[in-house]
Design a protein around this motif. Structure first.
Motif, PDB file in Angstrom:
ATOM      1  N   ARG A 188      42.554  16.624 -36.545  1.00  0.00           N
ATOM      2  CA  ARG A 188      42.369  15.491 -35.520  1.00  0.00           C
ATOM      3  C   ARG A 188      43.343  14.453 -35.445  1.00  0.00           C
ATOM      4  O   ARG A 188      43.634  14.008 -34.323  1.00  0.00           O
ATOM      5  N   THR A 218      46.110  14.727 -32.801  1.00  0.00           N
ATOM      6  CA  THR A 218      45.983  14.368 -31.459  1.00  0.00           C
ATOM      7  C   THR A 218      45.334  12.956 -31.185  1.00  0.00           C
ATOM      8  O   THR A 218      45.013  12.699 -30.075  1.00  0.00           O
ATOM      9  N   HIS A 219      45.409  12.105 -32.280  1.00  0.00           N
ATOM     10  CA  HIS A 219      44.954  10.819 -31.990  1.00  0.00           C
ATOM     11  C   HIS A 219      46.010   9.803 -32.727  1.00  0.00           C
ATOM     12  O   HIS A 219      46.431  10.074 -33.962  1.00  0.00           O
ATOM     13  N   SER A 271      39.509  20.583 -33.051  1.00  0.00           N
ATOM     14  CA  SER A 271      40.141  19.557 -32.166  1.00  0.00           C
ATOM     15  C   SER A 271      41.211  20.028 -31.553  1.00  0.00           C
ATOM     16  O   SER A 271      41.786  19.121 -30.626  1.00  0.00           O
ATOM     17  N   TRP A 272      42.045  20.884 -31.628  1.00  0.00           N
ATOM     18  CA  TRP A 272      43.108  21.485 -30.966  1.00  0.00           C
ATOM     19  C   TRP A 272      42.731  22.281 -29.620  1.00  0.00           C
ATOM     20  O   TRP A 272      43.827  22.790 -29.023  1.00  0.00           O
ATOM     21  N   SER A 276      43.479  15.423 -26.016  1.00  0.00           N
ATOM     22  CA  SER A 276      43.522  14.134 -27.084  1.00  0.00           C
ATOM     23  C   SER A 276      43.265  12.712 -26.501  1.00  0.00           C
ATOM     24  O   SER A 276      42.416  12.780 -25.423  1.00  0.00           O
ATOM     25  N   ALA A 314      45.258  18.640 -26.048  1.00  0.00           N
ATOM     26  CA  ALA A 314      45.937  19.048 -27.247  1.00  0.00           C
ATOM     27  C   ALA A 314      47.035  20.176 -27.150  1.00  0.00           C
ATOM     28  O   ALA A 314      48.028  20.063 -27.793  1.00  0.00           O
TER      29      ALA A 314
END
Length: 469
Positions: A230, A233-234, A346-347, A351, A367
């Motif tokens: 994660r 993407t953050h 999370s991909w 994002s 993402a």
């Protein structure tokens, strides 16, 4: 007549009015003053209520002194909890001298005597494998999963349950690298080079992935491990690359390269770069793009260690080095290479980044539009890769057919079985999370069925066992 009336009225209005005496008290109508609006406090530690201003006065005694019993209650509870934890730790230290306490269900050994993850077999299932924190931190310098850390903290021992699901995952990749001679074609379990670990909340996906990485590194493999997917993407900086149309995240790229170098430095120094193309440069972390420089050439004879070190030292080349590293890993043939991604789900969602479309509108960036995620997300290749879903990322349930993921890649990780739950509860009894007086088969089965095999919930419910009426 009319003129006389007007003259008289004009004469009366022109006379000066008598001024009031300066010291005379007269009753005059004045506007009633309105009280100011109440001041609301919007801190997270207080309620949004006006009554909070009176809460301090309500604790005053008859002589105007504050009652400190409420203020002293919280520190007293904290001190009691700390002293109780210290006493439990001391008792566990003394228990180490008594091996008769290491007894699991049906009188079986609670801990396995097998010295390494590589030698674990089916007979070791439902028993606990002891780790040392030094070896764990050495083998997993990128960081331990949150569930593993929480298990160690609550049980006061670095040990994990040996599950059949982990042995199946380990043996799958072991057979790919070293196929057994005893199995003939068409027999035995199907081997998968690409695996996605799926399953319900707190079923042990991240722990199984971390144990797999530990085992692979003990075997001498080159492992690219991302314990927090994660983070790709953050946070950090993000820039749109005009050449690719994707979004570069140079700060994440630098951190990924540093983590990759921690364990694999000795391997990388022995592996030469097989791609001689120059590395494209982008914007650096907070420093913009270089002028009149678009790429960077690697010296002849460079190794993968030189490549990774270049991305760490030069922020403009960090993202390009991560993309190049992914291509280089596919070309390594001297040693086995494993790519392990936790929080892989999370991909496949948006994002936290946004692109300005108009003055008052923004578009969320997916993402797959991030350069690094775009380079590592796909499983449509011949490399060994494992991705673990994590429900802690709050992504939600994804569709079954994920893009660029083989249809048969998903492997379901089950929650605790009844036999595993028996060993887990006896282990918590051994670690003094529950008292001997209230521990019984009936009670631990109640905990198991109440938690539905959820490992985290079982660990939280075990201390609440009570004597049956």
């Amino acid at each position: 007549m009319l003129r006389s009336i007007l003259r008289a009225a004009t004469a009366t209005s022109s006379k000066p009015k008598p001024k009031p005496k300066p010291h005379s008290w007269t009753l005059q109508s004045s506007p009633i003053p309105t009280p100011p609006p109440p001041q609301y406090s919007f801190s997270s530690a207080r309620n949004y209520s006006v009554k909070n201003a009176k809460s301090t006065t309500a604790t005053k005694g008859k002589k105007g002194k504050f009652n400190k019993s409420g203020e002293a209650a919280a520190p007293a509870e904290v001190d009691a909890a700390v002293s109780e934890g210290q006493a439990r730790a001391r008792r566990l230290t003394m228990d180490e001298k008594d091996p008769t306490l290491d007894v699991g269900p049906n009188g079986l050994p609670l801990f396995t005597s097998t010295p390494s993850l590589s030698l674990l077999s089916r007979k070791d299932t439902c028993s606990y494998f002891k780790f040392s924190m030094e070896s764990l931190k050495s083998a997993l310098p990128e960081g331990l999963p949150t569930g593993m850390v929480k298990e160690f903290e609550d049980s006061l021992r670095p040990a994990l349950l040996v599950r059949q699901s982990f042995l199946d995952l380990r043996d799958n990749f072991r057979r790919i690298v070293d196929p057994p001679l005893t199995l003939s074609h068409g027999k035995g379990p199907k081997l998968r080079k690409q695996v996605v670990l799926d399953g319900p909340v707190s079923c042990g996906k991240s722990i199984a992935l971390a144990m797999l990485v530990h085992w692979a590194r003990d075997e001498g493999w080159l492992v690219f491990y991302v314990p927090r997917g994660r983070d790709w993407t953050h946070g950090g900086f993000f820039y749109k690359n005009p050449n690719t149309g994707l979004w570069d995240t140079p700060l994440q790229a630098e951190n990924v390269l540093k983590d990759f170098l921690k364990w694999n430095e000795s391997h990388l120094k022995q592996l030469p770069c097989q791609i001689s193309d120059p590395i494209p440069l982008g914007e650096g972390a907070g420093v913009g793009q270089l002028k009149d420089v678009d790429n960077m050439a690697m010296p002849e004879g460079s190794t993968l260690y030189d490549l990774v070190n270049t991305g760490i030292k030069h922020t403009h080349a960090a993202v390009g080095v991560v993309v190049r590293l992914r291509k280089e890993l596919s070309l390594v043939k001297n040693i086995p290479v494993l790519i392990a991604i936790d929080q892989y789900n999370s991909w496949f969602t948006f994002s936290e980044y946004e692109e300005a479309v108009k003055v008052h509108s923004r578009r969320p960036v997916h993402a797959r539009e991030l350069t690094m995620v775009n380079a590592f997300r796909s499983m449509m290749h011949d490399d060994m890769m494992v991705g673990a879903f994590s429900h802690s990322t709050a992504v939600g349930k994804l569709r079954k057919d994920l893009p660029n993921v083989p249809e048969d890649a998903r492997v379901n990780c089950p929650r605790y079985t009844l036999d595993e739950a028996a060993s887990v509860c006896h282990y918590y009894l051994r670690q003094r999370l529950v008292q001997h007086e209230v521990f019984s088969e009936e009670n631990w089965k109640k905990v198991y069925y109440l938690a539905n095999g959820n490992g985290s919930e079982m660990r939280g419910l075990v201390p609440f066992m009570r004597q049956s009426a």
